[in-house]
Design a protein around this motif. Structure first.
Motif, PDB file in Angstrom:
ATOM      1  N   HIS A   4       0.857  -1.194   0.000  1.00 48.40           N
ATOM      2  CA  HIS A   4       0.000   0.000   0.000  1.00 48.40           C
ATOM      3  C   HIS A   4       0.889   1.238   0.000  1.00 48.40           C
ATOM      4  O   HIS A   4       1.743   1.382   0.861  1.00 48.40           O
ATOM      5  CB  HIS A   4      -0.898   0.009   1.240  1.00 48.40           C
ATOM      6  CG  HIS A   4      -1.794  -1.178   1.293  1.00 48.40           C
ATOM      7  ND1 HIS A   4      -3.033  -1.203   0.704  1.00 48.40           N
ATOM      8  CD2 HIS A   4      -1.612  -2.412   1.834  1.00 48.40           C
ATOM      9  CE1 HIS A   4      -3.586  -2.390   0.897  1.00 48.40           C
ATOM     10  NE2 HIS A   4      -2.750  -3.149   1.576  1.00 48.40           N
ATOM     11  N   GLN A   5       0.693   2.069  -1.006  1.00 50.30           N
ATOM     12  CA  GLN A   5       1.440   3.322  -1.064  1.00 50.30           C
ATOM     13  C   GLN A   5       0.461   4.458  -1.271  1.00 50.30           C
ATOM     14  O   GLN A   5      -0.249   4.484  -2.285  1.00 50.30           O
ATOM     15  CB  GLN A   5       2.461   3.273  -2.201  1.00 50.30           C
ATOM     16  CG  GLN A   5       3.845   2.901  -1.695  1.00 50.30           C
ATOM     17  CD  GLN A   5       4.889   3.010  -2.780  1.00 50.30           C
ATOM     18  OE1 GLN A   5       4.574   3.068  -3.957  1.00 50.30           O
ATOM     19  NE2 GLN A   5       6.144   3.045  -2.373  1.00 50.30           N
ATOM     20  N   LYS A   6       0.421   5.354  -0.303  1.00 46.43           N
ATOM     21  CA  LYS A   6      -0.577   6.421  -0.288  1.00 46.43           C
ATOM     22  C   LYS A   6      -1.965   5.776  -0.478  1.00 46.43           C
ATOM     23  O   LYS A   6      -2.319   4.866   0.249  1.00 46.43           O
ATOM     24  CB  LYS A   6      -0.265   7.484  -1.341  1.00 46.43           C
ATOM     25  CG  LYS A   6       1.032   8.221  -1.000  1.00 46.43           C
ATOM     26  CD  LYS A   6       1.401   9.231  -2.040  1.00 46.43           C
ATOM     27  CE  LYS A   6       2.786   9.784  -1.723  1.00 46.43           C
ATOM     28  NZ  LYS A   6       3.420  10.391  -2.883  1.00 46.43           N
TER      29      LYS A   6
ATOM     30  N   ALA B 245       8.180  -8.389 -11.604  1.00 51.72           N
ATOM     31  CA  ALA B 245       7.274  -9.549 -11.591  1.00 51.72           C
ATOM     32  C   ALA B 245       6.896  -9.984 -10.167  1.00 51.72           C
ATOM     33  O   ALA B 245       5.875 -10.632  -9.961  1.00 51.72           O
ATOM     34  CB  ALA B 245       7.918 -10.720 -12.325  1.00 51.72           C
ATOM     35  N   GLY B 246       7.755  -9.640  -9.204  1.00 55.44           N
ATOM     36  CA  GLY B 246       7.483 -10.050  -7.821  1.00 55.44           C
ATOM     37  C   GLY B 246       8.536 -11.010  -7.265  1.00 55.44           C
ATOM     38  O   GLY B 246       8.369 -11.569  -6.179  1.00 55.44           O
ATOM     39  N   LYS B 247       9.631 -11.194  -7.995  1.00 57.75           N
ATOM     40  CA  LYS B 247      10.658 -12.182  -7.600  1.00 57.75           C
ATOM     41  C   LYS B 247      11.284 -11.855  -6.234  1.00 57.75           C
ATOM     42  O   LYS B 247      11.381 -12.723  -5.380  1.00 57.75           O
ATOM     43  CB  LYS B 247      11.778 -12.251  -8.666  1.00 57.75           C
ATOM     44  CG  LYS B 247      11.298 -12.534 -10.063  1.00 57.75           C
ATOM     45  CD  LYS B 247      12.454 -12.637 -11.040  1.00 57.75           C
ATOM     46  CE  LYS B 247      13.236 -11.364 -11.259  1.00 57.75           C
ATOM     47  NZ  LYS B 247      12.460 -10.247 -11.869  1.00 57.75           N
ATOM     48  N   SER B 248      11.717 -10.606  -6.091  1.00 56.46           N
ATOM     49  CA  SER B 248      12.364 -10.219  -4.824  1.00 56.46           C
ATOM     50  C   SER B 248      11.392 -10.359  -3.658  1.00 56.46           C
ATOM     51  O   SER B 248      11.752 -10.854  -2.595  1.00 56.46           O
ATOM     52  CB  SER B 248      12.844  -8.766  -4.869  1.00 56.46           C
ATOM     53  OG  SER B 248      14.055  -8.705  -5.532  1.00 56.46           O
ATOM     54  N   THR B 249      10.185  -9.919  -3.893  1.00 55.40           N
ATOM     55  CA  THR B 249       9.174 -10.015  -2.833  1.00 55.40           C
ATOM     56  C   THR B 249       8.984 -11.481  -2.440  1.00 55.40           C
ATOM     57  O   THR B 249       8.923 -11.813  -1.256  1.00 55.40           O
ATOM     58  CB  THR B 249       7.838  -9.396  -3.309  1.00 55.40           C
ATOM     59  OG1 THR B 249       8.106  -8.083  -3.805  1.00 55.40           O
ATOM     60  CG2 THR B 249       6.833  -9.325  -2.194  1.00 55.40           C
ATOM     61  N   LEU B 250       8.926 -12.347  -3.431  1.00 53.86           N
ATOM     62  CA  LEU B 250       8.721 -13.768  -3.146  1.00 53.86           C
ATOM     63  C   LEU B 250       9.875 -14.353  -2.337  1.00 53.86           C
ATOM     64  O   LEU B 250       9.656 -15.023  -1.326  1.00 53.86           O
ATOM     65  CB  LEU B 250       8.528 -14.545  -4.457  1.00 53.86           C
ATOM     66  CG  LEU B 250       8.298 -16.047  -4.292  1.00 53.86           C
ATOM     67  CD1 LEU B 250       7.071 -16.331  -3.421  1.00 53.86           C
ATOM     68  CD2 LEU B 250       8.149 -16.736  -5.640  1.00 53.86           C
TER      69      LEU B 250
END
Ligand code: ADP
Length: 270
Positions: free
Chosen positions: A12-14, A42-47
Motif C-alpha cells: 500500500h502506497q498512499k 514480476a514479484g521475484k524479490s518479494t517472493l
C-alpha cells in the motif's frame, strides 16, 4: 523441504494498493537448485523475501522442514534465519572490515569463540577460493571476489538453504559463470538447497534443476528446465524466447537430471 503455500502480498502506497504476489504455490525439495525467473517487477524479490519472512505475506504459509514460519515470533524467526544464508546483487559487505572480519560477522553475532571463528573462516575462505585475501578490504576486491566473500559469510552458520537475490546481476559474463560454478559446487559438496531469483535465462540454464516462472505476481508455470522451454504456447515463455534469452538445448536438462549427487559437479557447457 520448503513449501510456499497460497502466498499473497499487497503493498500500500498512499491511496494505491498493489498486489505484488497473488496466490503463489511452490514446493522446493531438499538439495534442489530452483530458479525463479521473471521480468523486472514480476514479484521475484518479494517472493524470495517472504521465504525467510523478511517480507511478511498477507496470506498463506511458508513451511520449512515442517515448521510454519508465518507463525513464528520475531525471536524464533531470528533464530531460524541463522540457518538460511542470503546473498544479494550488491554483496552488502562492510567496507570497514577485512575479508576475514566480514565472513566472521555472523559467528561473532552468535558469540562463537575466537578459535572456532578462526577455524571456520579459514575453512570458508578455502571453499570460496580466497585464502590469500583474508586481510584485504572489500574496496581492493573485484566484483566476483566480493560476491565470494558474501557467499562465505552466508555459509558461516552452516545453512541448509541459500537464497540468492539476483546474485550475479552486477557481474560480467565470465565472473557470472565462475560464481554459478561455485554455487553449484556448494550445492553438491555441502548439500545446501539453493533458491535463486533472476531475470536472466543464462543463469537458470547454468545451475537450476527446476524453474518457476512468475509474472505480475502470479506463478505462470513451473517444472524442469526442458518442460519450461518446451511450453512454447505460454505467452510469457514466448516473450523470453523472443528476447533471445531462452535458447536451451533440450539435452541439457536430461544431463542435469542424471548428474551424480556426490563429488564435484562440473559446469555444463552450453
Ligand atoms: P522483481 O524482483 O521481480 O523485479 P519486486 O518483487 O521487487 O519485483 O517488486 C514487485 C512489485 O512490487 C513492483 O511493482 C514493486 O514496485 C512493488 N514493490 C516491491 N516492494 C515494495 C514496497 N516495499 N512498497 C511498495 N511496492 C513495492
Amino acid at each position: 523441504m520448503i513449501e510456499i503455500k497460497n502466498i499473497s502480498k499487497t503493498f500500500h502506497q498512499k491511496e494505491k494498493a498493489f498486489k505484488a504476489l497473488d496466490n503463489i504455490n511452490l514446493t522446493i525439495e531438499k538439495g534442489d537448485i530452483v530458479g525463479i525467473i521473471g521480468f523486472s517487477g514480476a514479484g521475484k524479490s518479494t517472493l524470495i523475501r517472504t521465504v525467510n519472512l523478511l517480507e511478511r505475506p498477507d496470506e498463506g504459509q511458508i513451511i520449512i522442514n515442517g515448521k510454519d514460519f508465518t507463525k513464528l515470533n520475531s525471536k524464533q524467526l531470528a533464530s531460524e534465519r541463522k540457518k538460511i544464508g542470503m546473498i544479494f546483487q550488491h554483496f552488502n559487505l562492510l567496507s570497514s572490515r577485512t575479508v576475514f572480519e566480514n565472513i566472521a560477522l555472523p559467528l561473532e553475532l552468535d558469540n562463537s569463540g575466537k578459535e572456532k571463528i578462526r577455524k571456520k573462516v579459514n575453512e570458508l575462505l578455502k571453499i570460496v577460493g580466497l585464502e590469500d585475501k583474508a586481510n584485504d578490504y572489500p574496496k581492493s576486491l573485484s566484483g566476483g571476489q566480493k560476491q565470494r566473500v558474501a557467499i562465505a559469510r552466508a555459509l558461516a552458520n552452516d545453512p541448509y538453504l541459500l537464497l540468492c537475490d539476483e546474485a550475479t546481476s552486477a557481474l560480467d559474463p565470465a565472473t557470472t559463470q565462475s560464481i554459478l560454478e561455485l554455487l553449484r559446487d556448494i550445492n553438491y559438496r555441502l548439500g545446501i538447497t539453493i533458491l535463486l531469483i533472476t531475470h536472466e535465462m543464462e543463469v537458470v540454464k547454468t545451475v537450476c534443476n527446476h524453474v518457476a516462472v512468475i509474472d505480475k505476481g502470479q506463478l505462470v508455470t513451473k517444472g524442469t528446465l526442458s518442460e519450461i522451454i518446451s511450453d512454447k504456447e505460454n505467452p510469457i515463455i514466448k516473450q523470453f524466447l523472443k528476447s533471445g534469452a531462452m535458447t536451451i538445448p533440450q539435452e541439457l536438462n536430461k544431463k542435469l537430471e542424471k548428474e551424480p549427487k556426490d563429488g564435484l559437479f562440473p559446469l555444463i557447457e552450453v
